[in-house]
Design a protein around this motif. Structure first.
Motif, PDB file in Angstrom:
ATOM      1  N   ASN A   1      -1.915   3.478  -8.864  1.00 28.24           N
ATOM      2  CA  ASN A   1      -0.905   4.556  -8.855  1.00 28.24           C
ATOM      3  C   ASN A   1       0.397   4.079  -9.512  1.00 28.24           C
ATOM      4  O   ASN A   1       0.992   4.768 -10.343  1.00 28.24           O
ATOM      5  CB  ASN A   1      -0.596   4.992  -7.412  1.00 28.24           C
TER       6      ASN A   1
ATOM      7  N   ALA B   1       1.366  11.764  -0.119  1.00 24.48           N
ATOM      8  CA  ALA B   1       2.644  11.062  -0.185  1.00 24.48           C
ATOM      9  C   ALA B   1       2.402   9.609  -0.597  1.00 24.48           C
ATOM     10  O   ALA B   1       1.287   9.112  -0.466  1.00 24.48           O
ATOM     11  CB  ALA B   1       3.316  11.119   1.174  1.00 24.48           C
TER      12      ALA B   1
ATOM     13  N   ALA C   1       0.835  -1.219   0.000  1.00 19.48           N
ATOM     14  CA  ALA C   1       0.000   0.000   0.000  1.00 19.48           C
ATOM     15  C   ALA C   1       0.860   1.255   0.000  1.00 19.48           C
ATOM     16  O   ALA C   1       0.474   2.289   0.548  1.00 19.48           O
ATOM     17  CB  ALA C   1      -0.991   0.020   1.167  1.00 19.48           C
ATOM     18  N   SER C   2       2.039   1.163  -0.604  1.00 20.38           N
ATOM     19  CA  SER C   2       2.901   2.348  -0.653  1.00 20.38           C
ATOM     20  C   SER C   2       3.632   2.419  -1.994  1.00 20.38           C
ATOM     21  O   SER C   2       4.425   1.541  -2.333  1.00 20.38           O
ATOM     22  CB  SER C   2       3.912   2.278   0.490  1.00 20.38           C
ATOM     23  N   SER C   3       3.353   3.491  -2.767  1.00 12.66           N
ATOM     24  CA  SER C   3       4.051   3.603  -4.056  1.00 12.66           C
ATOM     25  C   SER C   3       5.523   3.924  -3.848  1.00 12.66           C
ATOM     26  O   SER C   3       6.354   3.542  -4.649  1.00 12.66           O
ATOM     27  CB  SER C   3       3.458   4.636  -5.006  1.00 12.66           C
TER      28      SER C   3
ATOM     29  N   MET D   1      -0.724  10.253  -8.853  1.00 15.82           N
ATOM     30  CA  MET D   1      -1.525   9.258  -8.128  1.00 15.82           C
ATOM     31  C   MET D   1      -2.924   9.173  -8.718  1.00 15.82           C
ATOM     32  O   MET D   1      -3.876   9.741  -8.179  1.00 15.82           O
ATOM     33  CB  MET D   1      -1.620   9.647  -6.665  1.00 15.82           C
TER      34      MET D   1
ATOM     35  N   THR E   1      -5.421   7.339  -6.336  1.00 13.40           N
ATOM     36  CA  THR E   1      -5.795   8.163  -5.184  1.00 13.40           C
ATOM     37  C   THR E   1      -6.797   9.241  -5.607  1.00 13.40           C
ATOM     38  O   THR E   1      -7.791   9.489  -4.913  1.00 13.40           O
ATOM     39  CB  THR E   1      -4.526   8.813  -4.588  1.00 13.40           C
TER      40      THR E   1
ATOM     41  N   ARG F   1      -5.907   1.185  -4.846  1.00  8.49           N
ATOM     42  CA  ARG F   1      -5.549   2.465  -5.480  1.00  8.49           C
ATOM     43  C   ARG F   1      -4.034   2.599  -5.628  1.00  8.49           C
ATOM     44  O   ARG F   1      -3.545   3.184  -6.593  1.00  8.49           O
ATOM     45  CB  ARG F   1      -6.177   3.658  -4.760  1.00  8.49           C
ATOM     46  N   THR F   2      -3.280   2.030  -4.688  1.00 10.55           N
ATOM     47  CA  THR F   2      -1.821   2.103  -4.812  1.00 10.55           C
ATOM     48  C   THR F   2      -1.359   1.311  -6.047  1.00 10.55           C
ATOM     49  O   THR F   2      -0.446   1.728  -6.764  1.00 10.55           O
ATOM     50  CB  THR F   2      -1.144   1.542  -3.536  1.00 10.55           C
TER      51      THR F   2
ATOM     52  N   ILE G   1       2.604   6.856   0.682  1.00 13.84           N
ATOM     53  CA  ILE G   1       2.633   5.974   1.855  1.00 13.84           C
ATOM     54  C   ILE G   1       1.215   5.516   2.179  1.00 13.84           C
ATOM     55  O   ILE G   1       0.259   6.115   1.699  1.00 13.84           O
ATOM     56  CB  ILE G   1       3.245   6.691   3.089  1.00 13.84           C
ATOM     57  N   PRO G   2       1.065   4.459   2.986  1.00 18.04           N
ATOM     58  CA  PRO G   2      -0.282   3.942   3.240  1.00 18.04           C
ATOM     59  C   PRO G   2      -1.240   5.000   3.790  1.00 18.04           C
ATOM     60  O   PRO G   2      -0.885   5.768   4.685  1.00 18.04           O
ATOM     61  CB  PRO G   2      -0.053   2.836   4.279  1.00 18.04           C
ATOM     62  N   GLN G   3      -2.409   5.035   3.195  1.00 16.47           N
ATOM     63  CA  GLN G   3      -3.541   5.867   3.615  1.00 16.47           C
ATOM     64  C   GLN G   3      -3.284   7.380   3.583  1.00 16.47           C
ATOM     65  O   GLN G   3      -3.988   8.144   4.247  1.00 16.47           O
ATOM     66  CB  GLN G   3      -4.002   5.442   5.013  1.00 16.47           C
ATOM     67  N   ALA G   4      -2.299   7.809   2.823  1.00 18.25           N
ATOM     68  CA  ALA G   4      -2.038   9.245   2.711  1.00 18.25           C
ATOM     69  C   ALA G   4      -3.218   9.946   2.039  1.00 18.25           C
ATOM     70  O   ALA G   4      -3.543  11.095   2.360  1.00 18.25           O
ATOM     71  CB  ALA G   4      -0.764   9.496   1.919  1.00 18.25           C
TER      72      ALA G   4
END
Ligand code: ASP
Length: 408
Positions: free
Chosen positions: A384, A342, A265-267, A300, A303, A380-381, A344-347
């Motif tokens: 992205n 950002a 969950a982090s691009s 993104m 996102t 969504r990541t 990162i998860p849930q940004a």
């Protein structure tokens, strides 16, 4: 693709499926593997700062001349902006058609402190976050946006000092090669890392039954987000076929990065793998070094799409109608808020406050979708990262011809 790469892709897919199954079957017991997933995540994160610095400086300086940077930069920004805009339009289209929030009421959980503390994030904050007074502390805090801005300026200046730049460029080229080698080493642990990340996350969320409860409550919302993301994924694939010289196998080559995006969950954490996969797919190194680090930080699509659906969902749940004017505001602010998020998860959940505020919706509305956000974040990541990868393949067409051979 070599035999061992194929094996790795299959092993990663098996890891992901085994992670989902064990998380669902063994539930909270899988919390015990969280540390293995974190270890893998930390190994990926460990490489981000040196990789971004080396890639951006060596990528930009390899373009040779500041004017060429302008052309490639312009094409890249047009790609980012237009694909993000398409994503938001798709989001608005599906949410207007399905109307997942109508009649569901406003009962949500309270806003977490993490989100309410950030409630004053606005556009000025996003612009200010581009420059850091202390580049070392930006790197230490993994704030990639100011780091990239600094590297872009540094590399642009580097192209203007004549032959004195040769040693510096060679240094960053070499550093980039070393970092990519490290990525390949870390990637061998991806199957077990992805397994642990997914199983651990499902376990911490309480296992299949708990997740089912959460999903049922806002099932139609989740369906809308995932449908929109799937449509955009296909749109990006069509853009890839139409505007790049890559074929269908590009998707298979990028699978390792896409599954890692889903798992982490982090691009940003996925960036090292995205770069390695794009390299394997034959994308020009200069495009990879330039488009992917910047893309992982500001491009993104997933996102942006998610934010437009989520805000419309909240409006529907509160019974507030959103006319064409409000939806235009959502369109603009969701695009900009996604840039500010950002990797990162849930940004995206945090920057969504900007969109809510712009159309006068209560921030508490986020409580309605909080429980399922970690789940949708993975989808969504993935989009992205797919958007960035397709971007690298498309922008390759706009690179200057000369020097291509010795830079490859
Ligand atoms: N987790 C997303 C990413 O890293 C950002 C977000 O939408 O929360 O790309």
């Amino acid at each position: 693709m070599t035999f061992s790469e194929n094996k790795l892709i299959i092993a990663i897919l098996i890891g992901a499926v085994a992670g989902i199954l064990s998380g669902c079957i063994f539930g909270t017991a899988m919390v015990s593997v969280v540390w293995i997933g974190d270890l893998f995540l930390d190994a990926l994160k460990m490489m981000i700062v040196p990789l971004v610095i080396a890639a951006v400086i060596s990528g930009v300086s390899s373009l040779g001349d500041i004017r060429k940077l302008g052309k490639v930069g312009g094409a890249t920004l047009i790609y980012y902006a237009s694909t993000t805009a398409i994503a938001v339009l798709i989001g608005l289209l599906v949410v207007n058609l399905i109307q997942p929030g109508v009649g569901i009421g406003q009962a949500g959980t309270a806003l977490s402190e993490e989100i309410s503390n950030k409630a004053n994030t606005g556009f000025v904050d996003i612009i200010r976050s581009m420059i850091s007074p202390n580049i070392i502390s930006a790197a230490a805090d993994m704030k990639l946006l100011p780091l990239i801005v600094f590297c872009l300026l540094f590399a642009a200046a580097l192209t203007t000092i004549g032959d004195k730049n040769i040693t510096i460029i060679k240094f960053f080229d070499g550093l980039n090669e070393v970092m990519m080698k490290l990525v390949i080493w870390v990637m061998t642990f991806a199957p077990i890392g992805i397994f642990a990340l997914i199983a651990g996350k499902i376990g911490s969320a309480g296992g299949a039954e708990a997740i089912q409860q959460e999903l049922i409550a806002v099932g139609s919302y989740c369906f809308t987000v995932i449908l929109g993301l799937s449509i955009h994924f296909i749109v990006l694939f069509i853009i890839l076929i139409l505007f790049s010289n890559q074929g269908r196998t590009f998707l298979i080559k990028l699978l390792r990065a896409l599954v890692t995006a889903f798992g982490t969950a982090s691009s940003s954490a996925t960036l090292p793998l995205t770069m390695e996969c794009a390299l394997e797919a034959g994308v020009d190194k200069r495009s990879i070094k330039f488009v992917l680090p910047i893309g992982a930080t500001i491009n993104m699509d997933g996102t942006a799409l998610y934010e437009s659906v989520a805000v419309m969902f909240i409006a529907q749940a509160y019974g507030i109608s959103m006319g064409i004017g409000e939806q235009t505001i959502i369109f603009i602010t969701a695009t900009l808020a996604a840039i500010g998020a950002a990797g990162i998860p849930q940004a995206g959940l945090v920057t969504m406050l900007i969109v809510l505020e712009a159309v006068n919706l209560p921030a508490e509305g986020i409580g309605l979708i909080l429980a399922v956000d970690w789940f949708l974040d993975r989808f969504r990541t993935t989009v992205n990262v797919w958007g960035d990868s397709v971007g690298a393949a498309v922008i390759q067409q706009y690179l200057p011809e000369e020097n291509t051979k010795d830079l490859k």
